[in-house]
Design an enzyme around this catalytic site. Structure first.
Site, PDB file in Angstrom:
ATOM      1  N   CYS A 301     -13.766  -9.839  -6.223  1.00 51.03           N
ATOM      2  CA  CYS A 301     -14.302  -8.674  -6.940  1.00 51.03           C
ATOM      3  C   CYS A 301     -14.836  -7.562  -6.040  1.00 51.03           C
ATOM      4  CB  CYS A 301     -15.405  -9.128  -7.885  1.00 51.03           C
ATOM      5  SG  CYS A 301     -14.831 -10.283  -9.114  1.00 51.03           S
TER       6      CYS A 301
HETATM    7  N1  LIG Z   1     -13.291 -15.013 -10.001  1.00 47.94           N
HETATM    8  C1  LIG Z   1     -14.300 -14.291 -10.418  1.00 47.94           C
HETATM    9  O1  LIG Z   1     -15.436 -14.647 -10.157  1.00 47.94           O
HETATM   10  C2  LIG Z   1     -14.109 -13.041 -11.255  1.00 47.94           C
HETATM   11  C3  LIG Z   1     -15.242 -12.456 -11.808  1.00 47.94           C
HETATM   12  C4  LIG Z   1     -15.085 -11.322 -12.593  1.00 47.94           C
HETATM   13  C5  LIG Z   1     -13.821 -10.796 -12.807  1.00 47.94           C
HETATM   14  N2  LIG Z   1     -12.719 -11.376 -12.250  1.00 47.94           N
HETATM   15  C6  LIG Z   1     -11.420 -10.788 -12.537  1.00 47.94           C
HETATM   16  O2  LIG Z   1     -10.695 -11.655 -13.399  1.00 47.94           O
HETATM   17  C7  LIG Z   1      -9.299 -11.588 -13.093  1.00 47.94           C
HETATM   18  C8  LIG Z   1      -8.773 -12.983 -12.789  1.00 47.94           C
HETATM   19  O3  LIG Z   1      -9.461 -13.464 -11.664  1.00 47.94           O
HETATM   20  P1  LIG Z   1      -9.445 -14.994 -11.256  1.00 47.94           P
HETATM   21  O4  LIG Z   1     -10.530 -15.141 -10.255  1.00 47.94           O
HETATM   22  O5  LIG Z   1      -9.450 -15.886 -12.441  1.00 47.94           O
HETATM   23  O6  LIG Z   1      -7.998 -15.072 -10.564  1.00 47.94           O
HETATM   24  P2  LIG Z   1      -7.183 -16.413 -10.175  1.00 47.94           P
HETATM   25  O7  LIG Z   1      -6.235 -16.007  -9.120  1.00 47.94           O
HETATM   26  O8  LIG Z   1      -8.129 -17.532  -9.941  1.00 47.94           O
HETATM   27  O9  LIG Z   1      -6.398 -16.774 -11.499  1.00 47.94           O
HETATM   28  C9  LIG Z   1      -5.387 -15.989 -12.019  1.00 47.94           C
HETATM   29  C10 LIG Z   1      -4.346 -16.899 -12.631  1.00 47.94           C
HETATM   30  O10 LIG Z   1      -3.379 -16.085 -13.274  1.00 47.94           O
HETATM   31  C11 LIG Z   1      -2.121 -16.717 -13.090  1.00 47.94           C
HETATM   32  N3  LIG Z   1      -1.080 -15.741 -13.363  1.00 47.94           N
HETATM   33  C12 LIG Z   1      -0.663 -14.704 -12.604  1.00 47.94           C
HETATM   34  N4  LIG Z   1       0.305 -14.019 -13.245  1.00 47.94           N
HETATM   35  C13 LIG Z   1       0.488 -14.644 -14.432  1.00 47.94           C
HETATM   36  C14 LIG Z   1       1.345 -14.409 -15.524  1.00 47.94           C
HETATM   37  N5  LIG Z   1       2.217 -13.392 -15.550  1.00 47.94           N
HETATM   38  N6  LIG Z   1       1.286 -15.256 -16.580  1.00 47.94           N
HETATM   39  C15 LIG Z   1       0.417 -16.304 -16.582  1.00 47.94           C
HETATM   40  N7  LIG Z   1      -0.418 -16.567 -15.576  1.00 47.94           N
HETATM   41  C16 LIG Z   1      -0.388 -15.733 -14.512  1.00 47.94           C
HETATM   42  C17 LIG Z   1      -2.180 -17.234 -11.673  1.00 47.94           C
HETATM   43  O11 LIG Z   1      -1.221 -18.241 -11.444  1.00 47.94           O
HETATM   44  C18 LIG Z   1      -3.616 -17.752 -11.617  1.00 47.94           C
HETATM   45  O12 LIG Z   1      -3.688 -19.118 -12.014  1.00 47.94           O
HETATM   46  C19 LIG Z   1      -9.177 -10.615 -11.932  1.00 47.94           C
HETATM   47  O13 LIG Z   1      -8.905  -9.350 -12.432  1.00 47.94           O
HETATM   48  C20 LIG Z   1     -10.557 -10.623 -11.327  1.00 47.94           C
HETATM   49  O14 LIG Z   1     -10.853  -9.402 -10.669  1.00 47.94           O
HETATM   50  C21 LIG Z   1     -12.849 -12.499 -11.482  1.00 47.94           C
END
Ligand SMILES: NC(=O)c1ccc[n+]([C@@H]2O[C@H](COP(=O)([O-])OP(=O)(O)OC[C@H]3O[C@@H](n4cnc5c(N)ncnc54)[C@H](O)[C@@H]3O)[C@@H](O)[C@H]2O)c1
Length: 463
Positions: A301
């Site tokens: 983030c």
């Molecule tokens: N991790 C955090 O603490 C956090 C906090 C706030 C916001 N976010 C936001 O949330 C979003 C997701 O973050 P995250 O940490 O969960 O990411 P992550 O990489 O852990 O998970 C994302 C998942 O999406 C899957 N994916 C990608 N393309 C796909 C598709 N077309 N269809 C289905 N699955 C698909 C990936 O395989 C992965 O498992 C991002 O935008 C991030 O900025 C994350």
């Protein structure tokens, strides 16, 4: 409130769909008979799926990563802080994971939690959101709710997600933009994720959930849905306001961390302990919130999200100076750490070139299993470029392989034999480490996190 009745009964979209009022849909959500889908079962999506499941919803998770789908299918977890028992319990309540998007048509609401990284030129990479929208569109039906949770710049939901869903659904469905939704429309909203990995001080349920729908029906549906798993839902007027809210929160952190990182460099030069200063300032009961210096920003983030806004700002002929300056200061921190390691070795009549260095902690913050954008990776690369022989230890990572920006291919070293190294470099202050022992047995300790606070030794160099 009713979905507008402008369609004739013979409309093709009604073949598969029962005509429902908004109240009926909300009632099904309240009764937990509505079906929920989560796309992207990562650090955000999987816990979210489990929250809905705990509340009695039958949840379908989607991921393109077959390994994740398979692990979940076996009732196991791939995120350290989520025990496998939680996955097994969710499965008993109907939770399934799949990569088959055709199952979308059976769902009432779909929440998208896919990655939003930066590309090589530090610009927003919306490819995951676009690919997801293209995959969802053919299975979209009227009256369904699509919510985007991925952090992104203001306008993404309306300008990027909605048009792809509209173009690709083949039924001529439109995103509901009017006062009420019509029978040939689907609902769309943005709701930012506010998770703070490793922070258990606030129950997830107690974190207020911001929701902005493209029209009032979308807001109502999304607020009702999230109201089942969060105690407080904050409605805002548009998806763009919700998108910008998330960015404000993260830019606020990014800028304040940069401020304290810069002041740390000054304090070091002045011989003042910045940590003591922060502790003292934190006693002020109003107007001050502590932020802590470190070896550089990490995680999905804070190092990334601000640049989504600075990129979008250019469309408006606007230069976001605070974001750029904070980025510059924070990005320089790993270089500063490496500079300190070199000087400290020099004090011991050693050079960085050829020095054996043990990096303690590679996760981007303490006690979590997340390596993304971790400053440890940059620091290791910089040390290696200077000729250092680098080993690492991290209880969460047996191996560090290839990532988006690095290819280290290193195995976790044994935690011990500290005297073998010319320097132990604390990059992540995991709670499990015995810092007294590390200091006692090491030749030199560089501490980037104040992990050795309270230990008095000439071997410690704080930076
Ligand atoms: N991790 C955090 O603490 C956090 C906090 C706030 C916001 N976010 C936001 O949330 C979003 C997701 O973050 P995250 O940490 O969960 O990411 P992550 O990489 O852990 O998970 C994302 C998942 O999406 C899957 N994916 C990608 N393309 C796909 C598709 N077309 N269809 C289905 N699955 C698909 C990936 O395989 C992965 O498992 C991002 O935008 C991030 O900025 C994350």
């Amino acid at each position: 409130m009713e979905f507008r009745k402008e369609q004739t009964e013979g409309n093709s979209i009604m073949n598969n769909n029962v005509i429902e009022t908004l109240d009926t849909v909300c009632a099904r959500i309240d009764r937990r008979t509505a079906r929920v889908g989560i796309i992207g079962l990562g650090y955000v999506g999987l816990p979210l799926a489990l929250l809905f499941s705990e509340q009695g919803f039958r949840v379908t998770g989607f991921d393109i990563d077959d390994r994740k789908v398979s692990v979940l299918g076996q009732g196991r977890s791939y995120i350290v802080r989520i025990p496998s028992t939680e996955i097994q319990s969710a499965r008993q309540h109907g939770f399934t994971a799949t990569s088959d998007y055709s199952q979308i048509c059976d769902l009432d609401a779909v929440i998208i939690c896919v990655p939003t990284p930066l590309d090589d030129f530090h610009q927003p990479d919306l490819s995951y959101i676009k690919a997801t929208a293209e995959a969802v569109a053919p299975h979209l039906r009227a009256g369904k709710l699509i919510v985007l949770e991925s952090t992104t710049y203001p306008g993404t939901t309306e300008e990027v997600l909605a048009p792809i869903l509209e173009k690709g659904n083949g039924l001529g469905l439109k995103a509901a933009r009017g006062k009420e939704a019509a029978f040939d429309e689907f609902c769309i909203a943005f709701s930012p994720e506010r998770e703070d990995p490793g922070n258990d001080s606030v129950a997830r349920r107690d974190i207020p959930k911001v929701v902005g729908g493209l029209n009032p029906t979308a807001s109502e549906l999304a607020a009702t849905l999230y109201g089942t798993i969060f105690n407080h839902v904050v409605r805002v007027s548009t998806p763009a306001v919700a998108e910008m809210t998330k960015l404000l929160e993260n830019i606020y952190r990014c800028v304040n961390i940069a401020l304290v990182n810069e002041l740390k460099l000054l304090a070091l030069r002045m011989g003042i302990d910045i940590w003591e200063v922060i502790r003292a300032a934190s006693t002020k009961p109003f107007g001050f919130q502590p932020f802590y210096p470190g070896p550089g920003l990490g995680g999905h983030c804070i190092p990334i999200d601000p640049f989504y806004l600075s990129w979008k700002a250019k469309e408006f002929d606007f230069h976001t100076r605070f974001i750029e300056l904070a980025g510059e200061i924070n990005a320089a921190m790993p270089y500063s750490v490496v500079g300190t390691v070199g000087s400290a070795l020099n004090q011991n009549k050693k050079t960085l070139n050829g020095a054996r260095i043990l990096v303690l902690g590679v996760a981007y913050k303490k006690d979590i299993d997340d390596l993304r954008e971790s400053p440890a990776l940059t620091i290791i690369e910089l040390l290696q470029k200077q000729g250092a022989q680098v080993s690492y230890h991290d209880p969460f990572f047996a191996h560090v392989g290839r990532g988006r920006h690095y290819d280290l291919n290193m195995d976790c070293a044994e935690l011990g034999n500290f005297e073998r190294y010319d320097c132990a470099l604390i990059v992540t202050d995991h709670s499990d480490y015995d810092y007294e022992r590390i200091v006692r047995e090491s030749q030199l300790v560089i501490d980037t996190r104040n992990a050795t606070h309270g230990i008095d030794s000439p071997k410690i160099v704080r930076c």
